[in-house]
Design an enzyme around this catalytic site. Structure first.
Site, mmCIF file in Angstrom:
data_model
loop_
_atom_site.group_PDB
_atom_site.id
_atom_site.type_symbol
_atom_site.label_atom_id
_atom_site.label_comp_id
_atom_site.label_asym_id
_atom_site.label_seq_id
_atom_site.Cartn_x
_atom_site.Cartn_y
_atom_site.Cartn_z
ATOM 1 N N VAL A 80 0.870 -1.184 0.000
ATOM 2 C CA VAL A 80 0.000 0.000 0.000
ATOM 3 C C VAL A 80 0.900 1.224 0.000
ATOM 4 O O VAL A 80 1.792 1.351 0.840
ATOM 5 C CB VAL A 80 -0.933 0.002 1.233
ATOM 6 C CG1 VAL A 80 -1.705 1.314 1.313
ATOM 7 C CG2 VAL A 80 -1.901 -1.172 1.167
ATOM 8 N N GLY B 98 1.019 -5.158 11.920
ATOM 9 C CA GLY B 98 1.938 -5.830 12.835
ATOM 10 C C GLY B 98 2.188 -5.041 14.103
ATOM 11 O O GLY B 98 1.687 -3.929 14.272
ATOM 12 N N ASP C 65 4.275 -8.324 25.835
ATOM 13 C CA ASP C 65 4.696 -7.834 24.516
ATOM 14 C C ASP C 65 6.094 -7.219 24.538
ATOM 15 O O ASP C 65 6.819 -7.266 23.552
ATOM 16 C CB ASP C 65 3.721 -6.756 24.014
ATOM 17 C CG ASP C 65 2.412 -7.347 23.530
ATOM 18 O OD1 ASP C 65 2.237 -8.577 23.645
ATOM 19 O OD2 ASP C 65 1.566 -6.568 23.041
ATOM 20 N N MET D 245 3.504 -12.195 21.156
ATOM 21 C CA MET D 245 2.660 -11.043 21.483
ATOM 22 C C MET D 245 1.199 -11.471 21.591
ATOM 23 O O MET D 245 0.380 -11.172 20.723
ATOM 24 C CB MET D 245 2.878 -9.951 20.464
ATOM 25 C CG MET D 245 4.277 -9.366 20.579
ATOM 26 S SD MET D 245 4.456 -7.910 19.590
ATOM 27 C CE MET D 245 5.988 -7.250 20.204
ATOM 28 N N LEU D 246 0.903 -12.210 22.647
ATOM 29 C CA LEU D 246 -0.456 -12.694 22.891
ATOM 30 C C LEU D 246 -0.822 -12.437 24.347
ATOM 31 O O LEU D 246 0.036 -12.560 25.234
ATOM 32 C CB LEU D 246 -0.551 -14.196 22.610
ATOM 33 C CG LEU D 246 -0.383 -14.632 21.152
ATOM 34 C CD1 LEU D 246 -0.232 -16.139 21.055
ATOM 35 C CD2 LEU D 246 -1.593 -14.167 20.323
ATOM 36 N N HIS E 296 -2.701 -14.204 26.457
ATOM 37 C CA HIS E 296 -2.573 -15.341 27.370
ATOM 38 C C HIS E 296 -1.116 -15.682 27.656
ATOM 39 O O HIS E 296 -0.802 -16.225 28.712
ATOM 40 C CB HIS E 296 -3.357 -16.566 26.866
ATOM 41 C CG HIS E 296 -3.190 -16.883 25.410
ATOM 42 N ND1 HIS E 296 -3.775 -16.144 24.419
ATOM 43 C CD2 HIS E 296 -2.491 -17.842 24.782
ATOM 44 C CE1 HIS E 296 -3.457 -16.650 23.243
ATOM 45 N NE2 HIS E 296 -2.669 -17.680 23.440
ATOM 46 N N HIS F 78 -22.028 -36.432 23.057
ATOM 47 C CA HIS F 78 -22.626 -36.368 21.713
ATOM 48 C C HIS F 78 -23.975 -35.654 21.794
ATOM 49 O O HIS F 78 -24.733 -35.916 22.722
ATOM 50 C CB HIS F 78 -22.836 -37.790 21.180
ATOM 51 C CG HIS F 78 -23.569 -37.809 19.868
ATOM 52 N ND1 HIS F 78 -22.945 -37.525 18.681
ATOM 53 C CD2 HIS F 78 -24.877 -38.036 19.585
ATOM 54 C CE1 HIS F 78 -23.832 -37.592 17.703
ATOM 55 N NE2 HIS F 78 -25.011 -37.901 18.214
HETATM 56 C C1 FAD Z 1 -5.912 -4.989 17.817
HETATM 57 C C2 FAD Z 1 -5.290 -6.048 18.666
HETATM 58 C C3 FAD Z 1 -5.949 -7.271 18.796
HETATM 59 C C4 FAD Z 1 -5.385 -8.259 19.599
HETATM 60 N N1 FAD Z 1 -6.046 -9.454 19.717
HETATM 61 C C5 FAD Z 1 -5.546 -10.412 20.512
HETATM 62 C C6 FAD Z 1 -6.225 -11.632 20.687
HETATM 63 O O1 FAD Z 1 -7.280 -11.872 20.109
HETATM 64 N N2 FAD Z 1 -5.696 -12.552 21.509
HETATM 65 C C7 FAD Z 1 -4.523 -12.344 22.162
HETATM 66 O O2 FAD Z 1 -4.074 -13.217 22.906
HETATM 67 N N3 FAD Z 1 -3.846 -11.188 22.027
HETATM 68 C C8 FAD Z 1 -4.319 -10.213 21.222
HETATM 69 N N4 FAD Z 1 -3.638 -9.045 21.075
HETATM 70 C C9 FAD Z 1 -2.351 -8.892 21.773
HETATM 71 C C10 FAD Z 1 -2.558 -8.548 23.236
HETATM 72 O O3 FAD Z 1 -3.365 -7.394 23.337
HETATM 73 C C11 FAD Z 1 -1.193 -8.298 23.884
HETATM 74 O O4 FAD Z 1 -0.351 -9.413 23.665
HETATM 75 C C12 FAD Z 1 -1.336 -8.096 25.373
HETATM 76 O O5 FAD Z 1 -2.151 -6.973 25.642
HETATM 77 C C13 FAD Z 1 0.039 -7.896 25.981
HETATM 78 O O6 FAD Z 1 -0.078 -7.552 27.334
HETATM 79 P P1 FAD Z 1 1.031 -6.620 27.994
HETATM 80 O O7 FAD Z 1 0.614 -6.495 29.415
HETATM 81 O O8 FAD Z 1 2.364 -7.158 27.686
HETATM 82 O O9 FAD Z 1 0.950 -5.235 27.229
HETATM 83 P P2 FAD Z 1 -0.237 -4.172 27.163
HETATM 84 O O10 FAD Z 1 -1.565 -4.822 27.326
HETATM 85 O O11 FAD Z 1 0.033 -3.383 25.919
HETATM 86 O O12 FAD Z 1 0.007 -3.291 28.431
HETATM 87 C C14 FAD Z 1 1.113 -2.421 28.535
HETATM 88 C C15 FAD Z 1 0.699 -1.239 29.358
HETATM 89 O O13 FAD Z 1 1.844 -0.438 29.639
HETATM 90 C C16 FAD Z 1 1.526 0.916 29.441
HETATM 91 N N5 FAD Z 1 2.804 1.625 29.168
HETATM 92 C C17 FAD Z 1 3.513 1.658 28.006
HETATM 93 N N6 FAD Z 1 4.625 2.402 28.157
HETATM 94 C C18 FAD Z 1 4.655 2.822 29.446
HETATM 95 C C19 FAD Z 1 5.533 3.622 30.228
HETATM 96 N N7 FAD Z 1 6.655 4.141 29.714
HETATM 97 N N8 FAD Z 1 5.210 3.846 31.512
HETATM 98 C C20 FAD Z 1 4.093 3.324 32.044
HETATM 99 N N9 FAD Z 1 3.210 2.581 31.376
HETATM 100 C C21 FAD Z 1 3.497 2.319 30.089
HETATM 101 C C22 FAD Z 1 0.549 0.920 28.287
HETATM 102 O O14 FAD Z 1 -0.228 2.090 28.291
HETATM 103 C C23 FAD Z 1 -0.287 -0.310 28.636
HETATM 104 O O15 FAD Z 1 -1.356 -0.042 29.491
HETATM 105 C C24 FAD Z 1 -4.162 -8.032 20.279
HETATM 106 C C25 FAD Z 1 -3.524 -6.806 20.153
HETATM 107 C C26 FAD Z 1 -4.080 -5.844 19.348
HETATM 108 C C27 FAD Z 1 -3.351 -4.518 19.229
#
Ligand code: FAD
Length: 254
Positions: A34, A63, A101, A107-108, A110, A233
């Protein structure tokens, strides 16, 4: 931009899913970049030419990348993928752990939750590790896709001695009653013990069905346990039992 969509999933599941999308009149354009979105037009390059598609709505999904900004002063190593962690989720600075993440592994949601538990256990003095081979993944399409363990092409690449058993939804009572017969399950087991090493499902509720396989793999279970376990079943879950029978001998209702 890639050669295909869903390149990490099992080839047969992807092919069947693509067929189902085609039936739903969804057009997939691959190997295309794109270059611009201009009001209601998506402009892209393909095979050296510039093309455009008029649209009602554009959903852009390109991504994910770990957000590691703000941690630089803590001194741990950060790679292109994310914060570098070992199998105990500890960073290169002793006593600092990175889960979710931000470590760029899987990047999931669970996985982030499971990693949180593992990291806390290690902080509390236990020796806990996460087994990424047993992470289930789900794709919430129509039908859904869910999988855990290795794909058939990975089994081939790793030169694993393996067996495959498939069972179609078209031979499952609940699927017939619900009129949802597009899809199948594919079980991959090692030849020596019939241990389940990969399960791939294309079916409505596939993301709910996969947990049975995850538990079984956690227990290093074989097709025998899946086949002798009595499944209610009529349910979609019977496809798992039927395919397990196929690893040992053959499915019953086929
Ligand atoms: C559109 C979309 C759909 C998705 N669908 C799925 C799905 O169906 N199934 C699945 O398993 N996963 C899915 N994911 C992935 C999933 O959302 C992530 O893997 C998960 O949220 C990771 O959790 P986390 O706690 O590592 O990060 P996050 O949930 O991103 O939490 C990180 C937090 O840290 C905060 N933060 C960032 N920088 C700073 C800083 N400097 N200081 C303080 N706070 C900060 C952010 O604001 C956020 O609240 C999806 C993601 C997206 C974007």
């Amino acid at each position: 931009m890639a050669d295909n969509i869903l390149v990490n999933i099992d080839d047969e599941i992807r092919e069947a899913y693509l067929k189902s999308l085609k039936k739903q009149k969804i057009n997939i354009i691959t190997k295309a970049a794109v270059t611009k979105i201009d009001k209601n037009k998506v402009i892209y390059s393909l095979d050296g030419g510039i093309h455009e598609i008029p649209t009602d709505k554009v959903l852009l999904s390109v991504g994910m990348r770990a957000n590691t900004e703000g941690f630089e002063h803590l001194g741990f190593e950060i790679t292109k993928q994310g914060i570098l962690t070992n199998e105990k989720l500890e960073t290169t600075v002793k006593g600092i752990y990175a889960i979710g993440d931000v470590n760029g592994k899987y990047m999931l949601a669970h996985v982030a939750s499971a990693e949180g538990i593992i990291a806390v256990e290690n902080i509390m003095g236990k020796d806990s590790k996460i087994d990424y081979q047993k992470v289930p993944s789900g794709i919430y399409g129509t039908p859904e896709i869910a999988y855990v363990g290795i794909t058939e092409s990975e089994a081939k690449k790793e030169q694993t001695d393996y067996k495959v058993s498939k069972f179609p939804l078209a031979a499952n009572g609940k699927s017939l009653a619900e009129g949802e017969t597009d899809g199948f399950i594919k079980i991959i087991a090692n030849k020596k013990y019939n241990e389940i090493i990969g399960v791939h499902i294309l079916a409505p509720h596939a993301t709910d069905l996969i947990s049975e396989a995850v538990v079984l793999m956690e227990l290093e279970g074989t097709a025998y346990e899946l086949a002798v376990a009595i499944h209610p079943h009529p349910t979609l879950s019977e496809i798992i039992m039927e395919a397990a029978h196929g690893i040992i001998d053959k499915p019953i209702h086929l």
